[in-house]
Scaffold this active site. Structure first.
Site, short mmCIF file in Angstrom:
data_model
loop_
_atom_site.label_atom_id
_atom_site.label_comp_id
_atom_site.label_asym_id
_atom_site.label_seq_id
_atom_site.Cartn_x
_atom_site.Cartn_y
_atom_site.Cartn_z
N ARG A 122 0.82 -1.22 0.00
CA ARG A 122 0.00 0.00 0.00
C ARG A 122 0.84 1.27 0.00
O ARG A 122 0.37 2.32 -0.36
CB ARG A 122 -0.90 0.04 1.23
CG ARG A 122 -1.87 -1.13 1.32
CD ARG A 122 -2.53 -1.18 2.68
NE ARG A 122 -1.49 -1.38 3.71
CZ ARG A 122 -1.61 -1.01 4.97
NH1 ARG A 122 -2.71 -0.40 5.40
NH2 ARG A 122 -0.65 -1.24 5.84
N GLU A 164 6.96 7.71 11.59
CA GLU A 164 6.79 8.86 12.46
C GLU A 164 7.92 9.83 12.16
O GLU A 164 9.08 9.53 12.40
CB GLU A 164 6.86 8.37 13.91
CG GLU A 164 6.39 9.36 14.93
CD GLU A 164 6.30 8.71 16.30
OE1 GLU A 164 7.35 8.58 16.96
OE2 GLU A 164 5.18 8.33 16.69
N ASN A 202 8.98 25.29 8.05
CA ASN A 202 9.23 25.90 6.74
C ASN A 202 9.21 24.82 5.66
O ASN A 202 9.56 23.68 5.94
CB ASN A 202 10.58 26.61 6.73
CG ASN A 202 10.65 27.73 7.75
OD1 ASN A 202 9.71 28.50 7.90
ND2 ASN A 202 11.74 27.81 8.47
N ARG A 240 21.06 26.90 -1.55
CA ARG A 240 20.56 27.85 -0.55
C ARG A 240 21.51 27.83 0.64
O ARG A 240 21.78 26.78 1.20
CB ARG A 240 19.15 27.48 -0.11
CG ARG A 240 18.13 27.52 -1.24
CD ARG A 240 16.73 27.19 -0.72
NE ARG A 240 15.75 27.15 -1.78
CZ ARG A 240 15.01 28.18 -2.16
NH1 ARG A 240 15.14 29.35 -1.57
NH2 ARG A 240 14.13 28.04 -3.14
N HIS A 258 23.75 27.00 7.89
CA HIS A 258 23.12 25.86 7.22
C HIS A 258 22.90 26.17 5.75
O HIS A 258 22.59 27.31 5.38
CB HIS A 258 21.77 25.56 7.90
CG HIS A 258 20.98 24.52 7.19
ND1 HIS A 258 19.90 24.84 6.40
CD2 HIS A 258 21.13 23.18 7.13
CE1 HIS A 258 19.41 23.71 5.90
NE2 HIS A 258 20.13 22.70 6.32
N TYR A 295 11.56 21.93 7.16
CA TYR A 295 12.38 22.01 8.36
C TYR A 295 11.67 22.78 9.47
O TYR A 295 10.96 23.73 9.23
CB TYR A 295 13.78 22.56 8.08
CG TYR A 295 13.87 23.94 7.49
CD1 TYR A 295 14.15 25.05 8.28
CD2 TYR A 295 13.71 24.14 6.13
CE1 TYR A 295 14.26 26.31 7.74
CE2 TYR A 295 13.83 25.40 5.57
CZ TYR A 295 14.10 26.48 6.39
OH TYR A 295 14.20 27.73 5.84
N ASP A 298 22.54 35.24 -1.34
CA ASP A 298 23.57 34.23 -1.12
C ASP A 298 24.84 34.53 -1.90
O ASP A 298 25.94 34.26 -1.44
CB ASP A 298 23.03 32.84 -1.47
CG ASP A 298 21.97 32.39 -0.47
OD1 ASP A 298 21.87 32.98 0.62
OD2 ASP A 298 21.22 31.45 -0.79
#
Length: 187
Positions: A25, A30, A51, A61, A120, A133, A170
């Site tokens: 299926r 979780e 986000n 990014r 990050h 995130y 950036d």
């Protein structure tokens, strides 16, 4: 537990791999449980913002962080694949200026915990990717900063993602040596 913790070369940055239950299926897992997350990572800071971004192949990014209201981030990919990077910008840390990176994808369902005090970023290596995130503090554009993605001092080994596409913000990131970094606690 429904998740497994995987150490990285920087002890505070962790990969989290869920237990996935699948059959004809489809699958179920979780993706977040506050008790399990706290038990695995020792982090019980509440998440205050979710986000969602969608980017095409080659979009890079980062490297983003907030000098005030620093954000811890729990990052995962629901479609496609990215190479995700965390850079320690906590002055005085034994791993200051070091980076770790790993692939996150809809197939491996891994997440990465990037604590506050880290810059990050990611690059999309599939045709496109959707990234979700959670953050431990709110976005504060007046405190947001960016370090150049290709800073020679940090030396991130980005994978080949084709022609790179970066935002003007950036492209205007600062060199690591000139960037504002954290000098105190980021708890």
């Amino acid at each position: 537990m429904e998740m497994q913790l995987i150490d990285t070369a920087i002890p505070d940055v962790k990969l989290i791999e869920p237990t996935v239950y699948g059959d004809q299926r489809g699958f179920f897992y979780e993706s977040f449980n506050a008790r399990t997350f706290a038990a695995l990572t020792g982090v019980s800071t509440p998440f205050v913002q979710d986000n969602h971004s969608r980017s095409m192949r080659g979009v890079l990014r980062g490297l983003h962080y907030q000098i005030r209201q620093p954000q811890g981030k729990l990052v995962r990919v629901v479609s496609g694949e990215i190479f995700d990077v965390a850079v320690d910008i906590r002055r005085g840390s034994p791993t200051f200026g070091k980076w770790v990176g790993d692939y996150l994808s809809e197939q491996n369902k891994r997440q990465i915990w990037v604590p506050a005090g880290f810059a990050h970023g990611f690059v999309v290596v599939s045709e496109f990717a959707e990234v979700l995130y959670k953050t431990t503090d709110y976005w504060a554009p007046e405190h947001e900063r960016s370090i150049l993605w290709n800073d020679a001092t940090i030396g991130i080994e980005w994978p080949d993602a084709g022609e790179l596409v970066l935002s003007a913000k950036d492209l205007a990131g600062k060199a690591f040596e000139e960037a504002e970094v954290f000098t105190g606690s980021v708890s």
